[in-house]
Design a protein around this motif. Sequence first.
Motif, mmCIF file in Angstrom:
data_model
loop_
_atom_site.group_PDB
_atom_site.id
_atom_site.type_symbol
_atom_site.label_atom_id
_atom_site.label_comp_id
_atom_site.label_asym_id
_atom_site.label_seq_id
_atom_site.Cartn_x
_atom_site.Cartn_y
_atom_site.Cartn_z
ATOM 1 N N THR A 147 25.416 -29.861 -26.920
ATOM 2 C CA THR A 147 26.335 -29.284 -27.888
ATOM 3 C C THR A 147 25.921 -29.620 -29.315
ATOM 4 O O THR A 147 25.631 -30.787 -29.619
ATOM 5 N N GLY A 148 25.892 -28.606 -30.193
ATOM 6 C CA GLY A 148 25.613 -28.849 -31.596
ATOM 7 C C GLY A 148 24.739 -27.776 -32.211
ATOM 8 O O GLY A 148 24.147 -26.941 -31.519
ATOM 9 N N PHE A 149 24.662 -27.815 -33.537
ATOM 10 C CA PHE A 149 23.774 -26.925 -34.284
ATOM 11 C C PHE A 149 22.354 -27.478 -34.257
ATOM 12 O O PHE A 149 22.138 -28.695 -34.151
ATOM 13 N N TYR A 150 21.370 -26.583 -34.368
ATOM 14 C CA TYR A 150 19.981 -26.996 -34.413
ATOM 15 C C TYR A 150 19.178 -26.002 -35.240
ATOM 16 O O TYR A 150 19.586 -24.859 -35.464
ATOM 17 N N MET A 151 18.011 -26.445 -35.687
ATOM 18 C CA MET A 151 17.055 -25.569 -36.357
ATOM 19 C C MET A 151 15.659 -26.081 -36.083
ATOM 20 O O MET A 151 15.468 -27.260 -35.760
ATOM 21 N N GLY A 152 14.652 -25.181 -36.193
ATOM 22 C CA GLY A 152 13.305 -25.617 -35.872
ATOM 23 C C GLY A 152 12.252 -24.584 -36.209
ATOM 24 O O GLY A 152 12.522 -23.565 -36.848
ATOM 25 N N ASN B 136 12.757 -28.355 -32.199
ATOM 26 C CA ASN B 136 14.064 -28.234 -32.843
ATOM 27 C C ASN B 136 14.607 -29.596 -33.225
ATOM 28 O O ASN B 136 14.351 -30.608 -32.539
ATOM 29 N N TYR B 137 15.378 -29.612 -34.295
ATOM 30 C CA TYR B 137 16.156 -30.795 -34.667
ATOM 31 C C TYR B 137 17.623 -30.454 -34.459
ATOM 32 O O TYR B 137 18.144 -29.511 -35.047
ATOM 33 N N LYS B 138 18.294 -31.233 -33.618
ATOM 34 C CA LYS B 138 19.705 -31.012 -33.312
ATOM 35 C C LYS B 138 20.565 -31.929 -34.161
ATOM 36 O O LYS B 138 20.377 -33.151 -34.183
ATOM 37 N N PHE B 139 21.543 -31.354 -34.837
ATOM 38 C CA PHE B 139 22.407 -32.139 -35.723
ATOM 39 C C PHE B 139 23.557 -32.771 -34.947
ATOM 40 O O PHE B 139 23.979 -32.262 -33.919
#
Length: 241
Positions: free
Chosen positions: A29-34, A238-241
């Motif tokens: 669960t959470g936002f991510y970007m990569g 990806n980096y998950k916040f």
Amino acid sequence: MPVAAFAADLAPRPVEPVAPVIEPVFTWTGFYMGLNAGYGRGTLDTDLRAIPTAAPAPLTRAIGFAVGGGFGKVKDTAGGFIGGGQLGYNYQFDQNWVVGAEADLQYSGIDSTAHAIGDDGNPITLKTKVDWYGTARLRGGYAFDRFLVYATGGLAYGEVKSKLSVPGESMSGSDTRFGWTVGGGVEYALTQNWTLRAEYLYVNLGKGKTIDKPTSDDISRITAKPDVAMHTVRAGVNYKF
């Protein structure tokens, strides 16, 4: 008695137990970007039509005329590097099931150069390129703790360019179009924040006009309609916040 008292003073002190380190339970669960990079390959089949308005110009003669105007289909395959970025959100429920949404935007080096001979013997060169594309997709999968298997699908969009040339004349154009995509992948969480993935997507941008112009002497009109469908494979982080 003094000796006994001294011996009692040398007894080891009790050692307090060390609290165990508890690793936080991982959740998707959470936002991510990569970022991602990979390779794409597909078909860039183009319908060419030459509609005369007067005596045929070199380009329309090269393509040739039939009833209602000259028509030909140029079939070709293309491949090239793709790379870009993605962002999204996952929600994990019922311990194992994961749903989410993701959008990405890709640079594309997928292009082709096709050569043919027209009805009058003139060589025809058609260059087609997917300049960039992106997707907006839903995702759904099953998590085995830090390992996720998922399917995905949704909207695809991108810009397709064409350049058509015969001796003495050439013309070019582009078209931004919308289509669809479907695929799947696997993702693994290295830490609480960093994940690695491998993904396959089939991207279909459909058929649309990239060229719809009169020839230089304005005695005929040329249209080109590439039909674009691509298979892409890519790896990402990806980096998950």
